[in-house]
Scaffold this motif. Structure first.
Motif, mmCIF file in Angstrom:
data_model
loop_
_atom_site.group_PDB
_atom_site.id
_atom_site.type_symbol
_atom_site.label_atom_id
_atom_site.label_comp_id
_atom_site.label_asym_id
_atom_site.label_seq_id
_atom_site.Cartn_x
_atom_site.Cartn_y
_atom_site.Cartn_z
ATOM 1 N N MET A 96 25.185 43.174 -21.930
ATOM 2 C CA MET A 96 24.902 44.586 -22.195
ATOM 3 C C MET A 96 26.040 45.411 -21.600
ATOM 4 O O MET A 96 26.982 44.862 -21.038
ATOM 5 N N ALA A 97 25.933 46.726 -21.714
ATOM 6 C CA ALA A 97 26.907 47.589 -21.041
ATOM 7 C C ALA A 97 26.768 47.375 -19.541
ATOM 8 O O ALA A 97 25.685 47.052 -19.043
ATOM 9 N N ASP A 140 35.037 43.722 -17.284
ATOM 10 C CA ASP A 140 35.906 43.349 -18.405
ATOM 11 C C ASP A 140 35.096 42.647 -19.485
ATOM 12 O O ASP A 140 35.231 42.943 -20.677
ATOM 13 N N LEU A 141 34.242 41.711 -19.072
ATOM 14 C CA LEU A 141 33.446 40.946 -20.039
ATOM 15 C C LEU A 141 32.422 41.841 -20.733
ATOM 16 O O LEU A 141 32.212 41.741 -21.947
ATOM 17 N N ARG A 159 32.795 48.857 -6.915
ATOM 18 C CA ARG A 159 32.438 47.946 -8.005
ATOM 19 C C ARG A 159 32.441 46.502 -7.519
ATOM 20 O O ARG A 159 33.006 46.175 -6.478
ATOM 21 N N SER A 160 31.834 45.648 -8.329
ATOM 22 C CA SER A 160 31.921 44.204 -8.104
ATOM 23 C C SER A 160 33.293 43.736 -8.599
ATOM 24 O O SER A 160 34.174 44.544 -8.892
ATOM 25 N N PHE A 161 33.506 42.448 -8.721
ATOM 26 C CA PHE A 161 34.791 41.917 -9.171
ATOM 27 C C PHE A 161 35.072 42.367 -10.614
ATOM 28 O O PHE A 161 34.169 42.445 -11.448
ATOM 29 N N GLU A 212 41.712 45.273 -20.356
ATOM 30 C CA GLU A 212 41.837 44.324 -19.245
ATOM 31 C C GLU A 212 41.295 42.953 -19.644
ATOM 32 O O GLU A 212 41.838 41.920 -19.257
ATOM 33 N N PHE A 213 40.199 42.937 -20.411
ATOM 34 C CA PHE A 213 39.652 41.648 -20.860
ATOM 35 C C PHE A 213 40.694 40.877 -21.666
ATOM 36 O O PHE A 213 40.869 39.665 -21.486
ATOM 37 N N GLU A 214 41.401 41.575 -22.551
ATOM 38 C CA GLU A 214 42.426 40.915 -23.370
ATOM 39 C C GLU A 214 43.548 40.357 -22.500
ATOM 40 O O GLU A 214 44.038 39.250 -22.737
ATOM 41 N N THR A 215 43.946 41.109 -21.472
ATOM 42 C CA THR A 215 44.997 40.649 -20.557
ATOM 43 C C THR A 215 44.568 39.377 -19.832
ATOM 44 O O THR A 215 45.348 38.416 -19.713
#
Length: 349
Positions: free
Chosen positions: A101-102, A81-82, A74-76, A125-128
């Motif tokens: 998008m997804a 997360d976004l 995967r990328s970063f 993870e986005f929330e963290t």
């Protein structure tokens, strides 16, 4: 307790770590949370041994990962997360404005065939990460700006090129005009100027400037180069924001430091990137440093003082370093070829 705000600084150090990992770590074939950048962390103490601050210096972010990944990697993390952010943090209106998008629908994220990690919830993870931004003192508008930049980088991946008819080599950005407009809007730049910048370059010859049209492959390199540069600048800005939040309140109270170097290890793959060469080169330099201090200088000191000892044989990697960095070495030849207007891989070899 409060000798320089120690506990708060220590908390900031610990709770900013998810932020650093989200933007600097990625899934590789060997590790679901692999650090893709090198860093040197200095932890600062007062004369009582309390932590009063820290500072991070970063080296060699693997920015090529932004635009391409090995199959199964995967990328970063933050890109995914976004894309999976919950509506309570990224509203439907903002999502539409960002063109999100997804993950599997974004070209920069889908080519490797891997957009998820088993056992990892990108939404959580986005929330963290969002909370970590708040911990280091980022305002809401700064957090949204970070999301805009990430969305703008993803939009670049959807800008496609085709050569115009007639064999002149002239370029035009096609069909996905929408992606060009989206990126331009997110970065508040003029779409036509962006298009020209991606499909042409200017050179100066005999004090006159000329515009040279790029080929399709060159235009794609231009687009990917912009995406990588934007991401690297964002990453460096985030590191600086973390450093601001963990800086000692009173520089004069810093009496001692502990330095921790965390860089990529030496690796060799079936296909090695330019970054891998630099990573391995850095490890060779560290090995030489170790060899120099543990063997060369110590044995020279023994000779100087006339101390009897058994000569220790060691493998000196100086020839490797000379091959890479010496005069006429790999890096200087690469520099030379890169300066040429028609520099090519074959000529470099």
């Amino acid at each position: 307790g409060d000798s320089g705000g120690g506990p708060d600084v220590a908390t900031s150090m610990l709770r900013s770590n998810p932020l650093l990992e989200a933007f600097g770590n990625a899934r590789t074939l060997r590790n679901d949370n692999s650090s893709r950048f090198g860093k040197f962390t200095r932890i600062l103490f007062d004369d009582g041994g309390a932590i009063v601050g820290s500072r991070i210096d970063v080296y060699l972010l693997e920015k090529s990962r932004v635009v391409t990944q090995t199959t199964g990697e995967r990328s970063f993390h933050f890109f995914y997360d976004l894309a999976a952010a919950p509506e309570k943090r990224i509203s439907a209106e903002l999502r539409a404005e960002l063109g999100l998008m997804a993950a599997e629908q974004h070209l920069y994220l889908s080519r490797s065939g891997c957009t998820t990690i088993k056992g990892l919830d990108d939404t959580a993870e986005f929330e963290t990460v969002d909370d970590a931004m708040w911990v280091i003192g980022m305002r809401d508008d700064e957090c949204i700006s970070v999301c805009r930049i990430i969305a703008g980088v993803l939009a670049l991946g959807h800008i496609q090129f085709q050569e115009t008819q007639g064999g002149s080599g002239d370029m035009q950005a096609w069909a996905d005009e929408e992606a060009m407009q989206l990126h331009s809007r997110l970065f508040t730049v003029d779409a036509s100027q962006l298009a020209n910048a991606l499909i042409s370059r200017q050179i100066c010859a005999r004090d006159e400037w000329y515009t040279i049209q790029l080929t399709k492959a060159q235009a794609e390199d231009s687009r990917d180069g912009l995406a990588k540069a934007l991401y690297e600048r964002l990453f460096n800005w985030l590191v600086n924001r973390i450093n601001v939040s963990t800086a000692p309140q009173h520089a004069g109270r810093v009496k001692s430091t502990i330095g921790i170097l965390d860089i990529f290890g030496f690796e060799s793959f079936q296909h090695n990137s330019f970054e891998q060469l630099l990573i391995n080169f850095a490890n060779e330099k560290l090995q030489q440093q170790f060899t120099w201090y543990v063997f060369k200088l110590e044995q020279a000191e023994y000779e100087k003082e006339g101390i009897k000892w058994n000569q220790v044989d060691f493998q000196d990697n100086q020839p490797v370093l000379d091959t890479i960095e010496g005069f006429g070495g790999v890096l200087s030849l690469l520099d030379e070829e890169s300066y040429l207007q028609k520099g090519k891989d074959e000529n470099f070899m």
